[in-house]
Motif scaffolding. Structure first.
Motif, PDB file in Angstrom:
ATOM      1  N   GLY A   1       0.807  -1.210   0.000  1.00 35.10           N
ATOM      2  CA  GLY A   1       0.000   0.000   0.000  1.00 35.10           C
ATOM      3  C   GLY A   1       0.837   1.255   0.000  1.00 35.10           C
ATOM      4  N   THR A   2       0.182   2.385  -0.320  1.00 35.44           N
ATOM      5  CA  THR A   2       0.875   3.659  -0.434  1.00 35.44           C
ATOM      6  C   THR A   2       0.745   4.543   0.797  1.00 35.44           C
ATOM      7  OG1 THR A   2      -1.064   4.750  -1.414  1.00 35.44           O
ATOM      8  CG2 THR A   2       0.462   3.634  -2.914  1.00 35.44           C
ATOM      9  N   GLY A   3      -0.314   4.387   1.594  1.00 37.04           N
ATOM     10  CA  GLY A   3      -0.563   5.314   2.699  1.00 37.04           C
ATOM     11  C   GLY A   3       0.558   5.383   3.697  1.00 37.04           C
ATOM     12  N   ALA A   4       1.239   4.242   3.930  1.00 37.99           N
ATOM     13  CA  ALA A   4       2.364   4.198   4.862  1.00 37.99           C
ATOM     14  C   ALA A   4       3.521   3.415   4.260  1.00 37.99           C
ATOM     15  CB  ALA A   4       1.926   3.576   6.189  1.00 37.99           C
ATOM     16  N   ASN A   5       3.535   3.311   2.934  1.00 38.14           N
ATOM     17  CA  ASN A   5       4.547   2.484   2.270  1.00 38.14           C
ATOM     18  C   ASN A   5       4.610   1.103   2.922  1.00 38.14           C
ATOM     19  OD1 ASN A   5       5.317   4.611   0.519  1.00 38.14           O
ATOM     20  ND2 ASN A   5       6.628   5.462   2.133  1.00 38.14           N
TER      21      ASN A   5
ATOM     22  N   GLY B   1      -4.757   9.304   5.612  1.00 39.69           N
ATOM     23  CA  GLY B   1      -5.302   9.991   4.454  1.00 39.69           C
ATOM     24  C   GLY B   1      -5.473   9.045   3.276  1.00 39.69           C
ATOM     25  N   ARG B   2      -5.420   9.604   2.080  1.00 36.34           N
ATOM     26  CA  ARG B   2      -5.627   8.792   0.884  1.00 36.34           C
ATOM     27  C   ARG B   2      -4.589   7.675   0.801  1.00 36.34           C
ATOM     28  NH1 ARG B   2      -4.886  12.470  -2.559  1.00 36.34           N
ATOM     29  NH2 ARG B   2      -7.052  13.153  -2.739  1.00 36.34           N
TER      30      ARG B   2
ATOM     31  N   ARG C   1       0.566   8.766   6.295  1.00 37.81           N
ATOM     32  CA  ARG C   1       0.145  10.104   5.901  1.00 37.81           C
ATOM     33  C   ARG C   1      -1.291  10.336   6.355  1.00 37.81           C
ATOM     34  NH1 ARG C   1       2.658   7.686   1.633  1.00 37.81           N
ATOM     35  NH2 ARG C   1       4.627   8.612   0.909  1.00 37.81           N
ATOM     36  N   VAL C   2      -1.576  11.575   6.705  1.00 36.30           N
ATOM     37  CA  VAL C   2      -2.923  11.948   7.128  1.00 36.30           C
ATOM     38  C   VAL C   2      -3.573  12.788   6.033  1.00 36.30           C
ATOM     39  CG1 VAL C   2      -2.278  11.886   9.561  1.00 36.30           C
ATOM     40  CG2 VAL C   2      -2.140  14.037   8.309  1.00 36.30           C
ATOM     41  N   GLY C   3      -4.846  13.128   6.247  1.00 36.13           N
ATOM     42  CA  GLY C   3      -5.558  13.947   5.282  1.00 36.13           C
ATOM     43  C   GLY C   3      -5.016  15.364   5.211  1.00 36.13           C
ATOM     44  N   SER C   4      -5.474  16.083   4.220  1.00 36.34           N
ATOM     45  CA  SER C   4      -4.953  17.430   3.982  1.00 36.34           C
ATOM     46  C   SER C   4      -5.451  18.417   5.034  1.00 36.34           C
ATOM     47  CB  SER C   4      -5.374  17.896   2.594  1.00 36.34           C
ATOM     48  OG  SER C   4      -6.783  17.926   2.483  1.00 36.34           O
TER      49      SER C   4
END
Length: 715
Positions: free
Chosen positions: A208-212, A704-705, A242-245
């Motif tokens: 996944g990309t959100g936390a590598n 986030g995303r 990562r969190v949302g913007s």
């Protein structure tokens, strides 16, 4: 934190600006939903143009029968008188997260404590901690997760075959203290049958990309004659997520990285009348503790008042920093956890006249975790426990079937170091229970009785507190029309105080609290009524439950003093009332499309009119799912209401809307074994979302995303 109903602390370092939701925030959500529906429709249309239909449209649908192991007598969901959720198969794959709390967080009536990425425990109907019991195939999971929300549950969703949730205090056979509910995680680590072809297994890889993040799981069962061997293992690694913007503290949660691995080896002897098996399970985890606040070191109490800093001034002099490492350079503290468990499971069917089966569950656990700061161990927690339960299922007696059982457990818990806020304790508990059920045509009746004993010893003080309690429940269901069911359940249950509630005394920096136990606590007495209606057949199916739970002598952490975000909590008791509603509905449009909605809310307050801290907010979710040929697709939008019903010293939490999408492709190999590829897109609009049920909501918002890609192959 010991009792999760303590008042919420707001660490100074974790205070971040909280934005109130505006109506315009829903515009990108609506646009994304429309886009996803159009793309899913196009996918289905393309499949229709290229692949002929394989099944004709039927007039009605019926929910598949799913056996609930936690029912004690292996009833189906349709036969249960208490609300139950079951995740298995594709539903479990699509909802599975890195923790048990994350996996169940979107089920009706269930939310999660969320302590960064490493720890998350289910919150059921506004209750958490010891009021929610977590089981592994009916046996209690012996970890430290009920003691504090920053301690992880030793249960791996990637290795689970089915997860069951019984809401409310009706599952008395697993302990009267679980007045919030019971979570039962099933697995294959002890085989109960020999594979037909001699072996079977499954492999899964995911990134996944959100936390590598990346994860891998493998399971294999092989057998010959009466013996079967099962081996399984998994590993997961994730960076800070990562969190949302729009978050005022950056775009990642510092210290939210997590790494865990585990595996089991199990061997069974399987005969015509039952089986007996043993398994060894080892679990390791290493994860950060976001929001850890060191500014409170040296704080202590004078009576029921907090005192921070030296006695001659108000700074944090030598008393506040009595160890050598520099906290400003050491980064976020890390939990290094190790758990070993030996399990025995056995079932003997038709052992003699009058008895249909005897089931045995037993285990020995050696749990240990260190909290590491600046490369040094600051606090160590140990839990040495053993547990055993025996169920005897009897043949029908005057039309009644059921079981009688006994369970016993002992836990030796200790903490040493800077945050050793509980002295070493030893808890011994025993319980006997009876469950009976009978059908009268379209009516079903269930009754349960239980009696518990408990002794809690405090090693340092030499104190011992003994409690006992009786519990009873009565439920019924009425199939008043084909495909419809009306159910009702009433329960009077006792919950006995935990060692932490009795004997806590010390600073807990992870939750920014100083906790004072109360050795004079009495048992809780919960009176619950639950009424539900469900439609289980037809193009439209639904279930709705309303409940009210009045808890006399409710144990909670009462804030008696506060100093710059640090709260002094004294465990106290008074009557609390929980009233709530939860439900879900699904409509089948045609052979390929379904739409649905879920929702839940709970209101709770104490007798003096004050609010329960960190109470789960109301939610509603919408779902659109499509399928054609080998493709499956689902879009889900969930709206979480702003929580403004807050306790003293607690801040409001803004609401949010979150959009998720799932798509998967299913195929069968030449040897007849299935495989699938799935894609998960979470928080598509990159919404900044805070979790009101979390102690560190401002220091660790939701992810986030994120995009996840996975592959599963059975063999």
């Amino acid at each position: 934190m010991m009792g999760f109903q303590a008042q919420q602390a707001q660490p100074l370092m974790a205070r971040a600006p909280i934005l109130k939701p505006q109506a315009r925030d829903l515009r990108p959500v609506a646009a994304a939903v429309i886009g996803l529906l159009l793309s899913s429709a196009a996918l289905a249309q393309n499949a229709e143009n290229s692949t002929p239909a394989t099944a004709a449209t039927t007039a009605t649908t019926t929910l598949p029968e799913v056996t609930v192991s936690a029912s004690g007598t292996n009833r189906t969901v349709d036969d249960m008188t208490t609300p139950v959720s079951v995740l298995q198969g594709d539903a479990l794959v699509q909802k599975r997260g890195a923790s048990l709390g994350e996996t169940l967080a979107n089920e009706p009536g269930i939310q999660a404590t969320h302590f960064g990425a490493g720890a998350s425990r289910p919150v059921i109907r506004g209750m958490d901690g010891a009021r929610v019991k977590v089981l592994n195939d009916g046996a209690v999971i012996q970890d430290a997760s009920t003691i504090s929300p920053d301690h992880a549950v030793v249960s791996e969703p990637m290795l689970a075959t089915q997860i069951e949730v019984l809401r409310g205090p009706s599952a008395l056979i697993y302990g009267a203290g679980a007045i919030g509910g019971v979570v039962n995680v099933l697995d294959n680590k002890i085989p109960t049958k020999v594979p037909e072809k001699g072996y079977e297994g499954q492999v899964e890889v995911r990134a996944g990309t959100g936390a590598n993040d990346a994860a891998t799981a493998l399971s294999l069962t092989a057998g010959s004659g009466p013996f079967a061997l099962h081996v399984e293992g998994m590993a997961r690694n994730a960076d800070d997520y990562r969190v949302g913007s729009g978050w005022g503290l950056g775009n990642k949660v510092d210290g939210s990285r997590a790494r865990n691995a585990g595996g089991s080896v199990g061997l069974s002897w399987i005969g015509d009348s039952g089986y007996v098996g043993l398994a060894y399970t080892r679990t390791q985890a290493r994860y950060g503790l976001p929001g850890h606040n060191h500014s409170f070191e040296g704080c202590h109490t004078h009576g029921l008042q907090l005192h921070c800093g030296g006695h001659d001034d108000h700074d944090h002099g030598e008393e506040g920093h009595d160890h050598d490492h520099d906290h400003e350079e050491e980064g976020v503290p890390v939990v290094d956890m190790h758990s070993e468990r030996y399990d025995l499971r056995s079932e003997w069917r038709q052992p003699f006249a009058g008895v249909s089966a005897i089931r045995l569950r037993g285990g020995v656990t050696r749990y240990h975790h260190d909290e590491i700061e600046g490369g040094e161990i600051s606090t160590s927690f140990k839990n040495r426990a053993h547990d055993m339960r025996v169920d005897v299922l009897h043949e029908p007696i005057a039309g009644w079937t059921g079981l009688v059982g006994f369970e016993a457990a002992q836990r030796r818990f200790s903490a040493t170091g800077e945050e050793a806020y509980v002295q070493p304790t030893r808890t011994q508990s025993q319980g006997v229970y009876l469950l009976e059920e009978r059908r009268f045509g379209d009516f079903g009746v269930e009754a349960a009785l239980r009696h518990d004993w408990q002794s809690v010893y405090a090693n340092d003080d030499g104190l011992v507190r003994k409690h006992k309690g009786n519990s009873v429940s009565l439920g019924g269901s009425w199939r008043f029309m084909p495909g419809y069911r009306l159910s009702a359940h009433v329960t009077s249950a006792s919950r006995l105080p935990t060692a932490e509630e009795l004997y806590a005394r010390g600073l807990h920096m992870a939750t920014s609290t100083y906790e004072l136990g109360n050795p004079d606590l009495r048992k809780e007495r919960s009176g619950n009524i639950d009424i539900g209606i469900a439609r289980t057949a037809g193009d439209t199916t639904y279930s709705v439950n309303v409940y009210r739970n009045r808890v006399n002598n409710y144990i909670y952490g009462r804030t008696v003093d506060e100093h710059e975000g640090l709260q002094l909590l004294q465990y106290a008791q008074q009557t609390a009332t929980f009233t709530g509603l939860e439900g879900q509905i699904q409509h089948r449009i045609d052979a390929n499309w379904t739409v649905g909605a879920t929702g839940d809310l709970v209101h709770a307050k104490l007798e003096d009119g004050s609010k329960i801290p960190r109470l789960a907010p109301a939610r509603v979710g919408l779902r659109v799912a499509g399928k054609w040929a080998n493709w499956r697709s689902e879009a889900q939008w969930q709206l979480v209401k702003r929580q403004n019903k807050v306790a003293d010293y607690e801040t409001e939490t803004p609401g949010y809307g979150m959009l998720n999408w799932r798509v998967s492709y299913h195929q069968t190999s030449s040897d007849g074994t299935p495989w699938q590829i799935y894609l998960k897109l979470d928080n598509l609009t990159n919404k900044l979302a805070y979790v009101h049920t979390s102690f560190i909501k401002n220091a660790a918002p939701l992810q986030g995303r994120a995009v996840s890609l996975g592959f599963i192959k059975q063999f």
